[in-house]
Each structure stands twice: as C-alpha cells, then as structure tokens.
Design an enzyme around this catalytic site. Sequence first.
Site, short mmCIF file in Angstrom:
data_model
loop_
_atom_site.label_atom_id
_atom_site.label_comp_id
_atom_site.label_asym_id
_atom_site.label_seq_id
_atom_site.Cartn_x
_atom_site.Cartn_y
_atom_site.Cartn_z
N ASN A 176 0.77 -1.16 -0.13
CA ASN A 176 0.05 0.02 0.05
C ASN A 176 0.80 1.36 -0.06
O ASN A 176 0.52 2.24 -0.54
CB ASN A 176 -1.08 -0.10 1.12
CG ASN A 176 -0.45 -0.40 2.55
OD1 ASN A 176 0.87 -0.65 2.65
ND2 ASN A 176 -1.35 0.03 3.54
N GLU A 182 4.79 -4.84 11.75
CA GLU A 182 3.70 -3.87 11.45
C GLU A 182 2.57 -4.45 10.61
O GLU A 182 2.83 -4.91 9.47
CB GLU A 182 4.19 -2.73 10.93
CG GLU A 182 5.30 -1.65 11.44
CD GLU A 182 4.58 -0.83 12.52
OE1 GLU A 182 3.36 -0.91 12.63
OE2 GLU A 182 5.17 -0.23 13.12
N CYS A 227 -3.54 0.36 6.75
CA CYS A 227 -3.60 -0.53 8.02
C CYS A 227 -4.32 -0.08 9.18
O CYS A 227 -5.00 -0.77 9.80
CB CYS A 227 -2.24 -1.11 8.36
SG CYS A 227 -0.99 0.43 8.55
N GLU A 230 7.74 1.81 14.68
CA GLU A 230 8.48 2.72 13.58
C GLU A 230 8.25 4.25 13.86
O GLU A 230 7.36 4.72 14.86
CB GLU A 230 7.87 2.46 12.24
CG GLU A 230 8.11 1.01 11.84
CD GLU A 230 7.89 0.69 10.55
OE1 GLU A 230 7.02 0.82 9.95
OE2 GLU A 230 8.71 0.01 9.88
P1 NAD Z 1 1.16 -9.75 3.14
O1 NAD Z 1 1.07 -10.23 4.39
O2 NAD Z 1 0.38 -10.75 2.24
O3 NAD Z 1 2.46 -9.61 2.55
C1 NAD Z 1 3.29 -8.79 3.29
C2 NAD Z 1 4.67 -8.79 2.72
O4 NAD Z 1 5.23 -10.31 3.13
C3 NAD Z 1 4.80 -9.02 1.18
O5 NAD Z 1 6.23 -8.53 0.75
C4 NAD Z 1 4.79 -10.72 1.12
O6 NAD Z 1 5.63 -11.05 -0.18
C5 NAD Z 1 5.67 -11.20 2.14
N1 NAD Z 1 5.65 -12.37 2.72
C6 NAD Z 1 4.49 -13.23 2.45
N2 NAD Z 1 4.75 -14.52 3.06
C7 NAD Z 1 6.06 -14.36 3.87
C8 NAD Z 1 6.61 -15.31 4.48
N3 NAD Z 1 6.19 -16.62 4.65
N4 NAD Z 1 8.04 -14.97 4.90
C9 NAD Z 1 8.34 -13.69 4.74
N5 NAD Z 1 7.65 -12.80 3.95
C10 NAD Z 1 6.46 -13.08 3.15
O7 NAD Z 1 0.28 -8.31 3.21
P2 NAD Z 1 -0.18 -7.39 1.89
O8 NAD Z 1 -1.09 -8.03 1.37
O9 NAD Z 1 1.05 -7.13 1.10
O10 NAD Z 1 -0.39 -5.90 2.77
C11 NAD Z 1 -1.56 -5.94 3.56
C12 NAD Z 1 -1.45 -6.04 4.91
O11 NAD Z 1 -0.41 -5.32 5.36
C13 NAD Z 1 -2.66 -5.94 5.63
O12 NAD Z 1 -3.14 -6.77 6.63
C14 NAD Z 1 -2.43 -4.43 6.54
O13 NAD Z 1 -3.21 -3.99 7.39
C15 NAD Z 1 -0.70 -4.58 6.65
N6 NAD Z 1 -0.02 -3.20 6.66
C16 NAD Z 1 0.19 -3.14 8.03
C17 NAD Z 1 0.70 -1.90 8.08
C18 NAD Z 1 1.28 -1.37 9.50
O14 NAD Z 1 2.39 -0.56 9.67
N7 NAD Z 1 0.94 -1.96 10.42
C19 NAD Z 1 0.90 -0.85 7.16
C20 NAD Z 1 0.60 -1.33 5.85
C21 NAD Z 1 0.18 -2.62 5.62
#
Ligand code: NAD
Length: 485
Positions: A154, A251, A285, A459
């Site tokens: 995002n 996060e 998020c 962060e």
């Molecule tokens: P996701 O969890 O599907 O993927 C996040 C990242 O993790 C990607 O780069 C993905 O390739 C990687 N990944 C996936 N499986 C992995 C593994 N087993 N080991 C290591 N890396 C792995 O999330 P998304 O769909 O890309 O993003 C949306 C999510 O992120 C939502 O839940 C949102 O709330 C969260 N988010 C949180 C924050 C925050 O600061 N708290 C900010 C932005 C988004």
Amino acid sequence: MTYPTQPTASHFINGRYVEDRDGAPIDVIYPATGEVIGQVHSATPVIIDQALDAARSAQAAWAAMTGTERGRILRRAADIMRERNHDLSVLETYDTGKPYQETSVVDATSGADALEYFGGMAATLTGEHIQLGEDWVYTRREPLGVCVGIGAWNYPTQIASWKGAPALACGNTMVFKPSETTPLCALKVAEILHEAGAPAGVYNVVQGLGDVGAALVSDGRVDKVSLTGSVPTGRKVYAAAAAGIKHVTMELGGKSPMIVFDDADVENAVSGAILGNFYSSGQVCSNGTRVFVHKTIKEAFLSRLSERLATAVIGDPQDPDTSFGPMVSERQMGIVMDYIAKGQDEGARLVYGGKRLDKNGFYLEPTVFADVTDDMTIAREEIFGPVMAVLDFEDEDDVMARANDTEFGLAAGVFTRDLARAHRVAARFEAGTCYINTYNDAPVEAPFGGSKQSGVGRENSKAAIEHYSQLKSVYVRMGDLEAPF
Ligand code: NAD
C-alpha cells in the site's frame, strides 16, 4: 507504456542494478487499466546470496563512520527525494494506483521526512556513563548488523524508507524485499540512497514473493527482520525469526474503531471517517473501519457522509483532480467484493456504493454499511478496501468494551468536544496509535505501531532507535581485583 524514473533492472545490489532472468517473472500491473506495464524477476538463491553478502560486507565500514557522516548521506537522500517528488509520485501511482493527488503529498514526502529525521538523529546516538563508586560502566549503542525489511503494497516508497532510514542511521545495512504487487518504488529508494553517497551494499533491494521473504528471514547472516504485512504473514515471519532469536518489528493489520459521540462536530467526524476509510481506496492498515456513531446523530452523520462521498472524483489516478483511485490489484478487489457480499448477506444496510465501476482497472465504489452489529464478518475481519461499517451505540462504557473487543490493536479514534472524555477514551483504547478529533496522521516524530496482534515494536520517532540498535555494557575496574582463591 513508459513512465518516468523507470528502474532499469529487477534488483539493486551492492550499489548497482542487477538483473537475473533465471528468476520467475513478476508482472507489474497498472491498477487503473489492468495493463502490464513492466516486469521484474524474482530473486533466485544466487541473487539472495549476493544481496546478503553485500549487506554483510558493507556493514562494518558503514558502522565505523561517524553518525554525522551517515546522517549527512541520509539527509542528502531526503533532499534528492524531495527534488524528484513529482517523478517518484507518478511512479508510486503506477505501482499502486493511488491518486497522484495523494502520492504527491504523502509517499516520497514521508519517505524524505524519515530520511531527514533519522539522518539528523544519527549523530546524537550515544551510550551513557554509569558511575559505580570509583568503578564505572559505559554503554555503547551498537547496530544489530544486517536487517531485512519486507514490505506490503500500500505504501511502497514510505515502507522502504521508514525501515531503511532508522536502520541505516544506527549503522546497520539492509536488504529490502518489496511486495510482489508493487516492486518498483523501493528500487528508487535504493538508487537515491546510493546517489546520496551510501556505500555499495548498504541498502539493497531484491524482488520476490513470500518464498524469497522466507529465505531472507531464515538466513544466518540476518540479525533483524522488520515486516509490514498481514497478521497471518506476521505469525510466520515472527516464528521463523524466533528460530534464529532475531530481533523483529512487526507492523501488521487492524480493524480499528472510531467513536463519534453525540457532542462531536459532525462535519469533522465525517472528515475523519472519510480519511480513515477511503484514503488510498481504504488500503491503509490503521483505518478506522468500525465507526461507532451515537444513535442520536447517526442519521445526520450518514446523510452528510453520503453527500460528501458523492463529490469524490473517481477516475484516472494520474489526473491531479482525481481523489479516489482503483484497488491495487484484481485479487484485492475480489477479496473486497466478497466482503461487500457478506455484509449484505448478513443483514447490514448498504447506504452507499457497493459495486464495481463499469470501467477498465480495479475500481470499486466507496462503500458504507449501516446497522452493522459486532458479530458480522465486516465488523470483525480486516477488509483492506473502501468499506466502512457504521455501528450504533448509546453508552460510553458499552462502546469502549465493544471497541476493544478485537484481536487487533493498531489504531483508534474518538470524536467529541468533551475534553475529559476524549482523554479518558484514549487512555482506555487498546491500540498503539490513538486520535482525538482527527484520524490517520502519521508524522515521523511520533511512534507508530500496534498492540495486541497488530504488531511488535514501533516505527518512526526516537522509539525506532531501540528497535535498530542494541546496548553493550562495558564494566571498568579502577583498582585491584579480588577473587575468593
Ligand atoms: P502480506 O502479509 O500478504 O504480505 C506482506 C509481505 O510479506 C509481502 O512482501 C510478501 O511477499 C511477504 N511475505 C508473505 N509471506 C511471507 C513469508 N512466509 N515470509 C516472509 N515474507 C512473506 O500483506 P499485503 O497483502 O502485502 O499487505 C496488506 C497487509 O499489510 C494488511 O494486513 C495491512 O493491514 C498490513 N499493513 C500494515 C501496516 C502497519 O504499519 N501496521 C502498514 C501497511 C500494511
């Protein structure tokens, strides 16, 4: 299609772009049209190895520089990022589909803020002196070593910068893996850091899906992992990091509450609800997606909200007048449409939107459900799209219990003119970031992160330094040393 500032290869390793076509191709899809606008290749084990070796080799010399020298490089990078804000914003819009109206004021700008803030702080990072009679202890604030950053889709520029800036300020090096959905922007962050003077290997970017992330997390050369992603991914990454007793920052996701009391300024509360549900097409998020509105003002709130949503300019995200863009991907759009269908099936009242727009790209209408109850799926699960759930309440204690009744704890907001109530409610929220009469601000000066299952660590702010450095205590004996035998 060509676009400005196009990265020239898939990976950025040891100070230069690197291509390796042996890795599986990953299409870059422009969310506003569905067109493939580029392609990168997933990192092979050889590429992962190169990146980790580069980061490992560069770390000692980077840490040996003074904080002032490291900070100067980060601040120079911040200046370059601001000078190139337009091009970087256009690229961010191609990567994510978010409107240029947003990307031009939020993404590279907040990345630059982080580089400037932690660049300024680098020279101030010190240990302390602890006197013990005539003996003494001093502490050295030392880097952790090699950090792995893994990003969500995002805010690709912001996430790459928010992790990189404090890591580098503390003398660590980084290997960053962007989301496979938005692979382009992090490469520009790496390019700019190196143009600003970061030595080769200090900040590296490799592409790939979860398997590449997992390979990085479990590698013995890695000392710390910072993930921005969903809770299920967080569980996997946290567990893999635990196997090597690595430091983590997590996060993760949320289902945050926003409470609008009957004395609130309704116009401001509607603004907060719009910012906290529809900015970036709801893909934020910390969004306040459970909007608890006091029964007596509910209809006034809903009608004003609908009036204002009708003025959203939905369309070409590169047009500066557009205020609402597409979802990041067809997949994410499908997930959100399933939630909209569930909301209707479970009896919530659809008061606005609810449909896919009849145009190319992954456009959904901003969607509002009213009469939502706590047990409905749309009130319990993170949707990560433009879907607001409005719930009724009458009593403060009751709404506090309901607001906190979730496994998540990322953010929470309250709208009221009653000063005492505002602070009482903020104190009772089980969330890492709380807002009073505003929503979703994230300045670099303030800690950002989640409680409960929304995360570990913080962060931004001085707090981030604790998560990218460690203290070494050095005991100094001034006199003779006694021993029992
Ligand atoms: P996701 O969890 O599907 O993927 C996040 C990242 O993790 C990607 O780069 C993905 O390739 C990687 N990944 C996936 N499986 C992995 C593994 N087993 N080991 C290591 N890396 C792995 O999330 P998304 O769909 O890309 O993003 C949306 C999510 O992120 C939502 O839940 C949102 O709330 C969260 N988010 C949180 C924050 C925050 O600061 N708290 C900010 C932005 C988004």
